[in-house]
Design an enzyme around this catalytic site. Structure first.
Site, PDB file in Angstrom:
ATOM      1  CG  ASP A  50      -0.381  -0.053   2.524  1.00  0.00           C
ATOM      2  OD1 ASP A  50       0.857  -0.118   2.614  1.00  0.00           O
ATOM      3  OD2 ASP A  50      -1.136  -0.014   3.520  1.00  0.00           O
ATOM      4  CB  SER A  51       4.591   1.676  -0.073  1.00  0.00           C
ATOM      5  OG  SER A  51       4.796   0.576  -0.938  1.00  0.00           O
ATOM      6  CG  ASP A  89       0.397  -4.015   2.239  1.00  0.00           C
ATOM      7  OD1 ASP A  89       0.110  -4.657   3.256  1.00  0.00           O
ATOM      8  OD2 ASP A  89       1.127  -2.996   2.229  1.00  0.00           O
ATOM      9  CE  LYS A 118       3.029  -5.820   3.867  1.00  0.00           C
ATOM     10  NZ  LYS A 118       2.559  -4.802   4.831  1.00  0.00           N
ATOM     11  CD  GLU A 120       0.599  -1.737   8.239  1.00  0.00           C
ATOM     12  OE1 GLU A 120       0.256  -0.995   9.193  1.00  0.00           O
ATOM     13  OE2 GLU A 120       1.063  -1.312   7.171  1.00  0.00           O
ATOM     14  CD  GLU A 187       7.821  -0.476   7.614  1.00  0.00           C
ATOM     15  OE1 GLU A 187       6.859  -1.156   7.228  1.00  0.00           O
ATOM     16  OE2 GLU A 187       8.077   0.673   7.195  1.00  0.00           O
TER      17      GLU A 187
HETATM   18  O1  KIV Z   1       3.491  -1.097   1.620  1.00  0.00           O
HETATM   19  C1  KIV Z   1       4.648  -1.561   1.580  1.00  0.00           C
HETATM   20  O2  KIV Z   1       5.399  -1.361   0.609  1.00  0.00           O
HETATM   21  C2  KIV Z   1       5.090  -2.356   2.716  1.00  0.00           C
HETATM   22  C3  KIV Z   1       6.547  -2.666   2.814  1.00  0.00           C
HETATM   23  C4  KIV Z   1       7.258  -1.468   3.288  1.00  0.00           C
HETATM   24  C5  KIV Z   1       6.803  -3.844   3.674  1.00  0.00           C
HETATM   25  O3  KIV Z   1       4.312  -2.693   3.549  1.00  0.00           O
END
Ligand code: KIV
Length: 269
Positions: A50-51, A89, A118, A120, A187
């Site tokens: 989600d970056s 994510d 993924k 969190e 992280e």
């Molecule tokens: O969103 C992302 O790119 C991430 C990585 C930094 C692990 O969660």
């Protein structure tokens, strides 16, 4: 068992779990088909992070990313890199409780070829991970500094600076493993603490800003290739000066157009 791949071999959950202790898993983010194709036969895992909300959409944090956007980008990545192990994510607000999380995870599996999602969260979200894994969803955990908490915590804070916090992170990792996750991203954690966390679980850990003590590393592609210029976190290594190279190339193009040296005779029909 060494899993250093001399020839490309598609990854799966079993192979990833076997990599525990090898310290060689390579994960990279990707948001589109073009770059995903370039990474496909090199990285072990491609994370549609989600970056992308920051590096692709230019937003100040990841929180406004939507599931529709994540699905769109994951489809692009899976199309460009059909042999890759792709992880979606789950964005902020899409796994607040176990039923919502499962509904959204099923949507991800129905609408994309992502191999895993993924999430969190540590101990507090273990029941959600457990519900997902017991319904056949492959989950990667994400503990330590969790970017989706940036507004509620008032910033990005490196974790594992005290014994108490390290103990909490160890509990988080154990809870995520017990809930059935096959891998955990760690992280923004002090490397001594990250080492203890990694040793406390039997599934591989993937670090970002957690030192070289984890079973693998992940970097955001636009950070590591030097395209993201706004700031450079301490843990990022630039393997390319992407932004400068692009600017130089486009300036050269402009100058070639201005002096009419582009297109040349051999570039004409
Ligand atoms: O969103 C992302 O790119 C991430 C990585 C930094 C692990 O969660």
């Amino acid at each position: 068992m060494s899993i250093i791949r001399h020839e490309f071999e598609k990854m799966n959950v079993t192979k990833i779990k076997k990599a525990k202790g090898n310290k060689n898993l390579t994960m990279i983010t990707s948001y589109d088909a073009l770059f995903a194709k370039l990474f496909e036969e090199i990285a072990d895992m491609i994370l549609v992070g989600d970056s992308l909300n920051m590096s692709f959409a230019g937003k100040p944090d990841t929180l406004s990313a939507t599931l529709d956007q994540m699905i769109y980008h994951t489809n692009a990545v899976c199309t460009g890199a059909p042999k890759a192990f792709v992880i979606l994510d789950m964005p902020f607000g899409t796994y607040n409780n176990k039923d919502q999380a499962l509904t959204n995870a099923v949507r991800v599996y129905q609408e994309t070829n992502a191999a895993a999602i993924k999430i969190e969260g540590g101990e507090d979200r273990a029941h959600i991970i457990s519900h997902l894994t017991s319904n056949s969803v492959a989950v990667i955990g994400h503990i330590g500094l969790m970017p989706q908490f940036v507004r509620s915590e008032g910033g990005y804070k490196v974790r594992g600076k005290t014994e108490e916090d390290t103990q909490q992170l160890i509990k988080d990792a154990i809870a995520v493993e017990k809930a059935g996750a096959f891998c955990i991203v760690i992280e923004g954690v002090m490397s001594d603490a990250a080492k203890r966390i990694s040793e406390a679980v039997s599934i591989p850990t993937i670090g970002i800003g957690a030192g070289n003590v984890t079973d693998g590393q992940v970097l955001v592609w636009s950070d590591m290739l030097g395209f993201f210029e706004s700031f450079k976190p301490k843990f990022v290594r630039h393997y390319m000066t992407g932004a400068q190279q692009v600017k130089d190339a486009v300036s050269q193009y402009k100058s070639d157009v201005q002096d009419a040296s582009f297109p040349a005779k051999e570039e004409e029909y």
